[in-house]
Write an enzyme that holds these catalytic residues in place. Structure first.
Site, PDB file in Angstrom:
ATOM      1  N   ASP A 242       1.071  -1.243  -0.030  1.00  0.00           N
ATOM      2  CA  ASP A 242      -0.069  -0.051   0.037  1.00  0.00           C
ATOM      3  C   ASP A 242       1.113   1.274  -0.079  1.00  0.00           C
ATOM      4  OD1 ASP A 242      -2.317   1.866   0.395  1.00  0.00           O
ATOM      5  OD2 ASP A 242      -1.674   1.722   2.662  1.00  0.00           O
ATOM      6  N   LEU A 243       0.423   2.553  -0.108  1.00  0.00           N
ATOM      7  CA  LEU A 243       1.139   3.614  -0.312  1.00  0.00           C
ATOM      8  C   LEU A 243       1.007   4.483   1.228  1.00  0.00           C
ATOM      9  CD1 LEU A 243       0.838   4.766  -3.867  1.00  0.00           C
ATOM     10  CD2 LEU A 243       2.743   3.681  -2.819  1.00  0.00           C
ATOM     11  N   ASP A 244      -0.231   4.871   1.320  1.00  0.00           N
ATOM     12  CA  ASP A 244      -0.349   5.796   2.485  1.00  0.00           C
ATOM     13  C   ASP A 244      -0.282   5.192   3.705  1.00  0.00           C
ATOM     14  OD1 ASP A 244      -0.974   7.661   0.641  1.00  0.00           O
ATOM     15  OD2 ASP A 244      -3.209   7.688   0.705  1.00  0.00           O
TER      16      ASP A 244
ATOM     17  N   LYS B 273      -9.681  -3.394  -1.789  1.00  0.00           N
ATOM     18  CA  LYS B 273      -8.429  -4.128  -2.705  1.00  0.00           C
ATOM     19  C   LYS B 273      -8.657  -5.249  -3.307  1.00  0.00           C
ATOM     20  CE  LYS B 273      -5.370  -0.780  -0.440  1.00  0.00           C
ATOM     21  NZ  LYS B 273      -4.047  -0.470   0.082  1.00  0.00           N
TER      22      LYS B 273
END
Length: 188
Positions: free
Chosen positions: A27-29, A103
């Site tokens: 994931d990014l955040d 997701k």
């Protein structure tokens, strides 16, 4: 220099495991970086968590593919930040789009793009609901509290190895069971 020492330590951790995932998804955040990108501007220079870049480089050095699964409502900002950080080329798949599916759509697309089975993937995310949903798909999933770090990497590879061992034991049991049931059918 910090990235190199983290990379060295990450390579040592990875080297402790005989079974490795074919694909590691991030994931990014609040997983690779310490912010929500929708609260930022494309003009800003983002930063990763302290261990993130070293871990990414170590996984790549070991021949493990990397991917991104992010439910960002500002995919343009997220993609700009990945590019600005110089990590764009490290990922074989980048599924960055807003979604209500926790997701599952991201992972279906990653699977379609890479051909990697879900049980050969390792996933890091900061949201429990994503971890639960993606785990049900067969992906080994790790909840990170303060971004990806060496402890999370060790935890993820340990859990992945345990999951692979469970699958192998179940296959062996199933093989024995089917052999026994077919041999008893022949004697009747």
């Amino acid at each position: 220099m910090a990235d190199e020492s983290v990379k060295t330590e990450a390579l040592q951790i990875i080297g402790m495991f005989q079974v490795l995932p074919k694909l590691v998804v991030f994931d990014l955040d609040y997983t690779l970086w310490p912010f929500y990108c929708e609260c930022r501007s494309k003009r800003e220079m983002p930063s990763l968590y302290p261990h993130a870049k070293g871990i990414l480089y170590a996984l790549k050095d070991k021949g493990i593919d990397l991917a991104i699964a992010s439910r960002s409502p500002t995919s343009d900002i997220a993609k700009t930040f990945v590019d600005k950080l110089g990590i764009n080329s490290m990922f074989v798949a980048q599924e960055i789009f807003s979604s209500w599916t926790h997701k599952t759509d991201h992972f279906q697309r990653i699977h379609s793009r890479t051909g990697v089975p879900f049980n050969s993937m390792l996933f890091f995310d900061d949201e429990d609901r994503n971890i639960e949903t993606v785990s049900k798909m067969g992906v080994t999933s790790i909840l990170v509290g303060n971004g990806v770090n060496l402890g999370a990497l060790r935890q993820g590879l340990t859990k992945y190895s345990q999951n692979v061992n469970k699958i192998e034991k179940n296959k062996q049991k199933w093989t024995k069971y089917t052999k026994n049931s077919t041999s008893s059918e022949k004697t009747e």
